[in-house]
Write a protein that holds these residues in place. Structure first.
Motif, short mmCIF file in Angstrom:
data_model
loop_
_atom_site.label_atom_id
_atom_site.label_comp_id
_atom_site.label_asym_id
_atom_site.label_seq_id
_atom_site.Cartn_x
_atom_site.Cartn_y
_atom_site.Cartn_z
N SER A 1 0.83 -1.21 0.00
CA SER A 1 0.00 0.00 0.00
C SER A 1 0.86 1.26 0.00
CB SER A 1 -0.94 0.01 1.21
OG SER A 1 -1.86 -1.06 1.13
N ARG B 1 -16.78 0.49 -2.16
CA ARG B 1 -16.78 0.56 -0.69
C ARG B 1 -17.89 1.43 -0.15
NH1 ARG B 1 -11.70 1.59 2.52
NH2 ARG B 1 -12.57 3.68 2.40
N THR C 1 -6.43 -9.17 4.98
CA THR C 1 -6.00 -7.94 4.32
C THR C 1 -7.08 -7.41 3.39
OG1 THR C 1 -3.67 -8.58 4.46
CG2 THR C 1 -4.24 -6.93 2.80
N THR C 2 -7.74 -8.32 2.66
CA THR C 2 -8.82 -7.91 1.75
C THR C 2 -9.95 -7.23 2.51
OG1 THR C 2 -8.30 -9.70 0.22
CG2 THR C 2 -10.48 -8.72 0.03
N GLU D 1 -9.18 -3.71 3.44
CA GLU D 1 -9.31 -2.78 2.32
C GLU D 1 -10.75 -2.31 2.14
OE1 GLU D 1 -7.68 -5.02 -0.88
OE2 GLU D 1 -5.59 -4.69 -0.26
N GLU E 1 -11.14 0.24 5.76
CA GLU E 1 -10.16 1.18 6.30
C GLU E 1 -10.56 2.62 6.01
OE1 GLU E 1 -6.33 0.41 4.65
OE2 GLU E 1 -7.05 0.43 2.57
N LYS F 1 -3.88 -5.35 8.40
CA LYS F 1 -3.31 -5.79 7.13
C LYS F 1 -2.03 -6.58 7.38
CE LYS F 1 -4.75 -2.37 3.66
NZ LYS F 1 -4.24 -1.34 2.73
#
Length: 331
Positions: A17, A154, A222-223, A226, A229, A321
């Motif tokens: 990232s 999102r 981690t997905t 995303e 966050e 993450k």
């Protein structure tokens, strides 16, 4: 920010990232690029994506770099809300690589394209001198048709939505580790597989689906980060609902790994309106390849921008993450 690249910069987690945000996006501006999706929608009609594959070993239980190169790009298109149609195929070969191995890899590309109903329509080959190419690298790009009435992002996620995974967690990453280290006598297999059989259900439930992603590098944890966050929502997942193969769980325990951070290459994470989640998951499970699909959690507002893990004993912890390089070069 570090001054030189480390292997951890390629794990799909925190350092990845940093490169994307502090180097690439900071230099190359553009609204579409900044959406940070695996596939972008162009002119509200077409999906476009690209991916590179550097995995070793090149042949593994469940696939090879050729199959993986098609699955990776096809799955990014499907999870981006598109029907895959066309691929490019670019191959970088190292001097001394065996033609027989290349032939096997290209055959896998053909077989996986046929399964996915996509065509390779352009490509490129390059050869580098011995010692500079690890045998073979592949890049594929893909174009697909956007699925109607599907609006992914999102910003669509709301409290009460359900989080679904289409099968067992962490299969690919752990199986590749065992393959490299000659462990467990080939008992584990990568889940490398195109997600095209989900397309009819994605079409059917299009207006209820909020966001989709295939949890590759960085894994499920981690997905999910995303997704939430820097937002006012959070995700809570429950240990007893997580579909994890017993052998994968056992291998993770032996090696001190967490399957939630191990990659998949044939699973999708789907956030869908909670009112239709039960009927949707039953239809997904009726597809043999996704018979272990499960609702693993929900969207809420317990901890803004966080992913929460609730154990079967009632404990709770925050999943961040991926920060270190658990398994390099798995895709």
């Amino acid at each position: 920010m570090k001054k030189t690249i480390t292997m951890a910069h390629g794990n799909g987690g925190v350092l990845t990232s940093e490169i994307i945000n502090d180097v690439i996006l900071k230099t190359i501006n553009g609204n579409t690029l900044e959406n940070m999706t695996d596939a972008t929608i162009v002119d509200d009609k077409y999906g476009f994506t690209t991916d590179s594959f550097v995995i070793y070993p090149h042949f593994f239980n469940g696939g090879d770099i050729g199959k993986l190169s098609v699955c990776g790009t096809v799955n990014d298109l499907v999870m981006g809300g598109c029907i895959p149609k066309y691929l490019s195929l670019s191959i970088i070969l190292e001097e001394g690589y065996e033609i027989e191995k290349l032939q096997r890899i290209v055959e896998s590309v053909k077989t996986t394209c046929n399964y996915s109903n996509v065509k390779v329509v352009t490509g490129d080959t390059k050869v580098v001198d011995k010692g500079h190419g690890s045998g073979i690298y592949i890049n594929t790009s893909g174009i697909g048709e956007k699925i109607e009435n599907l609006n992914l992002g999102r910003d669509n996620i709301r409290a009460g939505d359900a989080v679904i995974i289409t099968g067992d967690i962490g299969d690919h990453g752990v199986s590749i580790l065992c393959e490299r280290e000659k462990l467990l006598d080939g008992q584990l297999s990568s889940d490398c597989m195109p997600l095209v059989k989900l397309i009819p259900l994605i079409k059917k439930y299009a207006k209820y689906i909020k966001i989709m992603r295939d949890p590759t590098r960085g894994g499920v944890a981690t997905t999910l980060n995303e997704f939430v966050e820097n937002s006012e929502i959070s995700i809570t997942i429950q240990e007893e609902k997580l579909p994890i193969n017993e052998k994968v769980a056992g291998a993770c325990e032996i090696f001190g790994l967490d399957p939630l951070y191990s990659a998949n290459e044939g699973k999708g994470i789907i956030v869908i309106d909670g009112t239709v989640a039960s009927e949707f998951i039953e239809e997904v499970k009726n597809i043999n390849e996704f018979k272990n699909a499960a609702i693993i959690g929900e969207i809420n507002k317990e901890e803004h921008g966080k992913v929460l893990y609730k154990s079967r004993f009632g404990g709770r912890r925050i999943l961040g993450k991926l920060t270190h390089d658990m398994l390099p070069r798995i895709c």
